[in-house]
Design an enzyme around this catalytic site. Sequence first.
Site, PDB file in Angstrom:
ATOM      1  N   LYS A   1       0.164   4.239  -0.205  1.00  0.00           N
ATOM      2  CA  LYS A   1      -0.455   5.429   0.423  1.00  0.00           C
ATOM      3  C   LYS A   1      -0.226   6.656  -0.472  1.00  0.00           C
ATOM      4  O   LYS A   1      -0.139   6.515  -1.690  1.00  0.00           O
ATOM      5  CB  LYS A   1       0.056   5.614   1.848  1.00  0.00           C
TER       6      LYS A   1
ATOM      7  N   ASN B   1       0.875  -1.178   0.000  1.00  0.00           N
ATOM      8  CA  ASN B   1       0.000   0.000   0.000  1.00  0.00           C
ATOM      9  C   ASN B   1       0.910   1.226   0.000  1.00  0.00           C
ATOM     10  O   ASN B   1       1.512   1.557   1.010  1.00  0.00           O
ATOM     11  CB  ASN B   1      -0.887  -0.045   1.254  1.00  0.00           C
TER      12      ASN B   1
HETATM   13  P1  13P Z   1       3.186   0.349   7.716  1.00  0.00           P
HETATM   14  O1  13P Z   1       3.688  -0.942   7.092  1.00  0.00           O
HETATM   15  O2  13P Z   1       3.915   1.549   7.243  1.00  0.00           O
HETATM   16  O3  13P Z   1       3.069   0.230   9.193  1.00  0.00           O
HETATM   17  O4  13P Z   1       1.682   0.542   7.152  1.00  0.00           O
HETATM   18  C1  13P Z   1       0.771  -0.487   7.262  1.00  0.00           C
HETATM   19  C2  13P Z   1      -0.444  -0.129   6.503  1.00  0.00           C
HETATM   20  O5  13P Z   1      -1.203   0.736   6.895  1.00  0.00           O
HETATM   21  C3  13P Z   1      -0.698  -0.842   5.246  1.00  0.00           C
HETATM   22  O6  13P Z   1      -1.977  -0.604   4.776  1.00  0.00           O
END
Ligand code: 13P
Length: 259
Positions: free
Chosen positions: A12, A10
């Site tokens: 983001k 992900n």
């Molecule tokens: P991290 O791996 O950065 O903790 O994020 C996890 C997440 O929200 C994946 O959707």
Amino acid sequence: MSRRPIIAGNWKMHNNRAESAKLVCAIKEAIQDIDKDALPEVVVAPVFTSLGVVSENICHCGCERIKLAAQNCYFEPKGAFTGEVSIDMIKDFGAKFIIIGHSERRQIFSETDEMINKKAIAIIEAGLTPIICCGETLEQRELGVTDSHIASQIVKALDNVKPSDIANVVIAYEPIWAIGTGKTCDSTEANRVIKVIRNTLAQIAGRENAEKVRILYGGSVKPETIKEQMAQSDIDGALVGGASLKAESFVEIIKGAMK
Ligand code: 13P
């Protein structure tokens, strides 16, 4: 019951088009010679504006080793919904998965269980697979309501979904206190909560369907944690945030989840 693992990145709100192309190409190159059957299902979820360029670099050139996902969608097919993107628009890029109900969407953008349920139904109707996220806050964990909270999120997200369709959804258990904090949830505890999820699925869709559902863990997954996580009975892969932004660490996680 053998469930094919999934390693999903992900991204983001990171990576413009050039950065997205560079990242997906580096991942593609690093895994192109690995036996397909030994690989987990590898998924990347870029921002909407990079779906095109990532799609061109995987779907259009016949890369069968990486699948495309979106990070969100709207459940209506079209209309006056400024700023939203429909499922068909996402499908148009060759995406196979859509992440819904991420805690960032629930907390920052006030998404409700009802909206997540509408999205799940519309994604399944469109022939795509929802990756439905659930997870508790630190406060809920300390109050001892983790299991009931997670079970409630799952039941509400899958309201009115046919048991045979439930078998094909993907769930991601992401304790909110473990996201982006570097604090990974202990593997045995993550496995315990994931079993709670599977038992909840069995209650609403029958044991046989529940055993088919792939349930991922997410929250500070790193190359150093993946082997132990994958060794658990009910963890079927990972939804990776930070460590999916660098090809090297993401590929190490993929390799850690290989048969
Ligand atoms: P991290 O791996 O950065 O903790 O994020 C996890 C997440 O929200 C994946 O959707």
